[in-house]
Scaffold this active site. Sequence first.
Site, PDB file in Angstrom:
ATOM      1  N   GLU A 268       0.819  -1.217   0.000  1.00 44.38           N
ATOM      2  CA  GLU A 268       0.000   0.000   0.000  1.00 44.38           C
ATOM      3  C   GLU A 268       0.852   1.265   0.000  1.00 44.38           C
ATOM      4  OE1 GLU A 268      -4.217   1.437   1.984  1.00 44.38           O
ATOM      5  OE2 GLU A 268      -3.134  -0.226   2.857  1.00 44.38           O
ATOM      6  N   HIS A 283     -14.935   6.402   6.531  1.00 39.01           N
ATOM      7  CA  HIS A 283     -14.424   6.004   7.840  1.00 39.01           C
ATOM      8  C   HIS A 283     -14.733   7.060   8.902  1.00 39.01           C
ATOM      9  CE1 HIS A 283     -11.277   2.822   6.411  1.00 39.01           C
ATOM     10  NE2 HIS A 283     -12.447   2.289   6.690  1.00 39.01           N
ATOM     11  N   CYS A 853     -30.398  21.807  -2.403  1.00 34.07           N
ATOM     12  CA  CYS A 853     -31.656  21.904  -3.146  1.00 34.07           C
ATOM     13  C   CYS A 853     -31.419  22.247  -4.617  1.00 34.07           C
ATOM     14  CB  CYS A 853     -32.599  22.920  -2.506  1.00 34.07           C
ATOM     15  SG  CYS A 853     -32.003  24.612  -2.529  1.00 34.07           S
ATOM     16  N   HIS A1198     -33.295 -11.752  29.897  1.00 34.18           N
ATOM     17  CA  HIS A1198     -33.438 -12.643  31.057  1.00 34.18           C
ATOM     18  C   HIS A1198     -33.218 -14.096  30.637  1.00 34.18           C
ATOM     19  CE1 HIS A1198     -35.500  -8.979  32.209  1.00 34.18           C
ATOM     20  NE2 HIS A1198     -35.555  -9.373  33.464  1.00 34.18           N
ATOM     21  N   LYS A1227     -29.890  -4.212  31.199  1.00 35.63           N
ATOM     22  CA  LYS A1227     -30.318  -5.036  32.337  1.00 35.63           C
ATOM     23  C   LYS A1227     -30.236  -6.512  31.940  1.00 35.63           C
ATOM     24  CE  LYS A1227     -34.227  -6.216  35.295  1.00 35.63           C
ATOM     25  NZ  LYS A1227     -35.683  -6.397  35.293  1.00 35.63           N
TER      26      LYS A1227
END
Length: 1588
Positions: A268, A283, A853, A1198, A1227
């Site tokens: 790269e 990103h 617009c 739960h 929770k």
Amino acid sequence: MVQLAKVPILGNDIIHVGYNIHDHLVETIIKHCPSSTYVICNDTNLSKVPYYQQLVLEFKASLPEGSRLLTYVVKPGETSKSRETKAQLEDYLLVEGCTRDTVMIAIGGGVIGDMIGFVASTFMRGVRVVQVPTSLLAMVDSSIGGKTAIDTPLGKNFIGAFWQPKFVLVDIKWLETLAKREFINGMAEVIKTACIWNADEFTRLESNASLFLNVVNGAKNVKVTNQLTNEIDEISNTDIEAMLDHTYKLVLESIKVKAEVVSSDERESSLRNLLNFGHSIGHAYEAILTPQALHGECVSIGMVKEAELSRYFGILSPTQVARLSKILVAYGLPVSPDEKWFKELTLHKKTPLDILLKKMSIDKKNEGSKKKVVILESIGKCYGDSAQFVSDEDLRFILTDETLVYPFKDIPADQQKVVIPPGSKSISNRALIIAALGEGQCKIKNLLHSDDTKHMLTAVHELKGATISWEDNGETVVVEGHGGSTLSACADPLYLGNAGTASRFLTSLAALVNSTPSQKYIVLTGNARMQQRPIAPLVDSLRANGTKIEYLNNEGSLPIKVYTDSVFKGGRIELAATVSSQYVSSILMCAPYAEEPVTLALVGGKPISKLYVDMTIKMMEKFGINVETSTTEPYTYYIPKGHYINPSEYVIESDASSATYPLAFAAMTGTTVTVPNIGFESLQGDARFARDVLKPMGCKITQTATSTTVSGPPVGTLKPLKHVDMEPMTDAFLTACVVAAISHDSDPNSANTTTIEGIANQRVKECNRILAMATELAKFGVKTTELPDGIQVHGLNSIKDLKVPSDSSGPVGVCTYDDHRVAMSFSLLAGMVNSQNERDEVANPVRILERHCTGKTWPGWWDVLHSELGAKLDGAEPLECTSKKNSKKSVVIIGMRAAGKTTISKWCASALGYKLVDLDELFEQQHNNQSVKQFVVENGWEKFREEETRIFKEVIQNYGDDGYVFSTGGGIVESAESRKALKDFASSGGYVLHLHRDIEETIVFLQSDPSRPAYVEEIREVWNRREEWYKECSNFSFFAPHCSAEAEFQALRRSFSKYIATITGVREIEIPSGRSAFVCLTFDDLTEQTENLTPICYGCEAVEVRVDHLANYSADFVSKQLSILRKATDSIPIIFTVRTKKQGGNFPDEEFKTLRELYDIALKNGVEFLDLELTLPTDIQYEVINKRGNTKIIGSHHDFQGLYSWDDAEWENRFNQALTLDVDVVKFVGTAVNFEDNLRLEHFRDTHKNKPLIAVNMTSKGSISRVLNNVLTPVTSDLLPNSAAPGQLTVAQINKMYTSMGGIEPKELFVVGKPIGHSRSPILHNTGYEILGLPHKFDKFETESAQLVKEKLLDGNKNFGGAAVTIPLKLDIMQYMDELTDAAKVIGAVNTVIPLGNKKFKGDNTDWLGIRNALINNGVPEYVGHTAGLVIGAGGTSRAALYALHSLGCKKIFIINRTTSKLKPLIESLPSEFNIIGIESTKSIEEIKEHVGVAVSCVPADKPLDDELLSKLERFLVKGAHAAFAPTLLEAAYKPSVTPVMTISQDKYQWHVVPGSQMLVHQGVAQFEKWTGFKAPFKAIFDAVTKE
């Protein structure tokens, strides 16, 4: 079936792509990667996939002798891509004896591939890895190229290595189980690679988009048996074979691109960063919007932004940007962070400009502080071989919808530019309609690529009017017309945005559409403004000609339903054409296909914009239909029956209206601009703008048959135009206005006036353009005069007189009203501001709002202005609109008669400090004081409803943002127009509050009230009809039960005041940060439990209503339960919970409709917390999250069956899900099978601190987890019939257990002073300690010496927990305090000592809280801004009283005292903002105009009042009669229980009086809560203190 393909990378054919290639996969790995140990690594989600199970079994069966297969499963999600997971895997490999010949096999998405690749790169200094990607994103991106990494807390992918896999084995079959959103997410990378490298593949992707989306949207969840565990799993299933060829090709072609790029640039250094197209900006969005937004979704937005950047630089054509945007939308991806569905998905997170730029600065492509972005040259090709440097200024422009236009200072006078505007919108739309109706192929060139034409193309496609394709890299649209024969009704409404042209043309086309067996009509709709624009004349004509059309909302505007089984008859058609020529063109173009030849007669006066009608006729002629103009009847046309024959090519002329902007730029800046393809032969009326407007104003004009050149005079010398009729070119009047603004005569007596007429139709365009120009020109200092069909612009004497639009708070933006022509016009005038100032003078730019617009007709206008014409532009973070900056959204109260609207409206206004308007009273004022009842008798209900609606719409328009409470009549919902206005106000952020009570009580009351007009039907029938209307029109609801006693009335008022403060955000809902609890109610009806509710809630910060336990789920019943609870507990925060059966509750699992209704009730009732189960369908979860308002969401899960240990991936997945939903509290409730489960839970708690977490284990074995839980522990009470879950404890039990474990240290607290023998403080505090199970002890320490308090308590008692300070030590103790609260400083005394640790102490004063809370508890609103206060006495307590009254919002506080000389020094010692007025004479009281509604007596209670003081007091007590609430006096002394001041106030002047005992208890309770951190059991304490 597809063939197996091999793609080379870095010289080796290691990427294999195919479908159902598990045999090949196993054979390849075993044959080419011989090893003693193979390790398959995947996440738990993949373990459920049958294809994975089959692969593992096959791999085991194929192992050669001496080899073994290990499998390692990690938790799913990005959180697994961590140092911890890497270390755990490495430890596992070491324990299993893996050596350097190990082969790692990563089967999964990007997370698995990245992490396992990194482990392989470092384990034993590098072992072989095979990538088997299972997500689309991993197949085409992360698995290829050898990039591996893990995340750190500071960022993603910061630690990793390049480690090339031995093979990348891509099996398309994995995609069958990929979730829909993940599938679409992966398409962003596929489109990206085609976009930068392969134009042919991009075209192929375009043509297959609908197939892809249809298949992916058809995915279903299926249950499968796990071949490895025999458990039943549920997975997603997509019919990949239905689009196998397309999927195979898109994967293969995308892989080829990446492989080629990686082969050229493995590490790269340059070329490979082209693969980051869309990622620089994407990103940055992802960093803010994660985890709600996926990588591909953010890259999609990034690609559009980066393409727009390229267009801004003049590199990429607008057509290419439009193509890219269109294909992304076609594959279900977002193209803007502001798309409605994407905003809801990302929970309306904001993406601030400065944060985006900061995130962009952390990019591997950058060089130091210089940002680099990949620039696209065309579809399939990048600009250059690597990313390009880009300035923050240009990025700011691209990233925002608000642009800053700097003065046109650096533009040379000899500048000559050629500008080609986009194709004409008018001609483009006509060409598409005619070519679709025509026969044969037509190649349309220079088509305008805009929102308008996009909607038109979509509609033609949806109606099957023609086959549409593209050539010349998207620059040419190819329309294969079918002669109108294939036009078919479509099921989905055709959404047209704000495209007026498309809406009118398609209305007539709809009359030609054929029905299908399943569809007999089509619906045309648009945005909010489109639903106001007129279409009635066209609809009237079509209806008269046999087409059946219905309005679905506002009469005369979209949306409309056109029935396709009716016919377009033809014959004579009459049409009113004074508003829009588009009506005429619409019928003209479709007329050849009517059943009979058409005679179109335009009636009602001279038609508007006749040149556009001529344009249509000339275009029809080009396509083979000749229209004949009548010689005997004005404005009448004959259209024969026939078919259009499409020419092989049709070139669309540039838009003449758009051309006016660059030409006006030349006029205003003294430069030269040529538009090469519009001349005097143009079909468009606006082509004469240069000749008829700019030339008389002083410009040099050169116009040929096909081109126009304008050269402006020297800057500042344009002349006003005395009069111009712009009827032939109405759209150009806005451009003329801004030119006129800087035009002036040399004649000193001239008003510099330009008069423009013939433009009345501009009032009903995208906005009222005449009003818009007048409003916005005024911001620049330019005056205008509105005319019946035009405008006068009074030009300035000098360009230097132009102002930067601003108000008292600073610069403001130029509003564009979502109108492209307003935006483009003002972009020119904006650049002229300060353009003639000295070169080195700092000039403020002009801000233009909503710049996007311009996309309606010229998406690239800003690019031309910047890159071609040389304007300096910048972007800016949006200003808070001036209208919104100080906005206080009003409250509208609706409901049946006798629901309490009048009373509660007064409470509402008082609580919020708003103004109150009763709309019935306003009605009477506007009708000469005639009562509603009289008006109805004389004019009828229908006329009354019309007037009621008019008044309501007026007040909302004028005062909806100004802090009003509007009390409405009960029947306001009877009118459809009023209902729409109510809903519109609610959707704009206003509060529409439905007030209701038991219908039986209402009936009894109404039948006995003669002052109201009689109902013409039974009250119950009226309620039955209106009930749903009230619900649909309101966004909030309050149940106000009938009150039979004053105490109930006061309790209801307190309840409502807290409710209205909560829903409006005045009262913030706080999530406790320290140890706290909520009690879980399990009653089926609270009606009989009101006495118990207060003690049940002792020590709790909230109370949970288990709605699934209630006797029934009707809206009235549930609302009544919430009301009872609020009144009984003084509005302790409510947790609204509907627990489903599979989560351990009583509510049926699949009753989603009822569940939605219950959540709606909760949110409308403004509950503080709502429990949202994480197992519910996603659409319900997002619906609740996006509608939550100020309600906090608890995401719950739960495990009643004890299926999951706390180190199971289930909890990690659910926690990540909760983060994605952005709930406020998580929770989790598990089941303790053994004691160790509690230890595992605590480890989980310790590693999950980024959200408040409630985590407990059920059963008695889990009790300790409840003790150790910190935030909002669920508790029970001895007064409840049963607990809500196994193992629940009371607050006292938890505190006692926590104390025994050392969690709470026993403290010794004291009341200090002398004499304190009768002090009630020990009883007050010890009562609280006992009820809550706290180990502390409160005692007396009698002394007159502060020094002794310091020696014996502050320094000498290691268990010292605090002191209540009384006389004579309140001043003396201050010297020993290390800190003082604001209250202690201002009041000048300390009554509370709070240990800070390390022998440091804080001094506080809670007397003011005692006063304030006692007053509020007795009906005084929390805010009394419209009422003055009174303090009687000037002793020490008076300072606390003044502080308390100021905290209540009293704008003015009067003080009286027996000795007036003491007043001045007292007032001067307190802050001036308290606005204290000392009263020295009785006479001065008569001049006071303020109402006095709240008073505090601080004079000695054991002797009679001085006569002079009594006289002053009585004069003030008279002023309580008109207060907005019951005037209330608090007595600060608690002995005797009734004082002289209380007696005279109550008996003679009917003031409500509050005894001193309440202040005493309230200030003590405040101390209790500051010392212990627990909510005090007030009622029990009060009873104990006052029982003597």
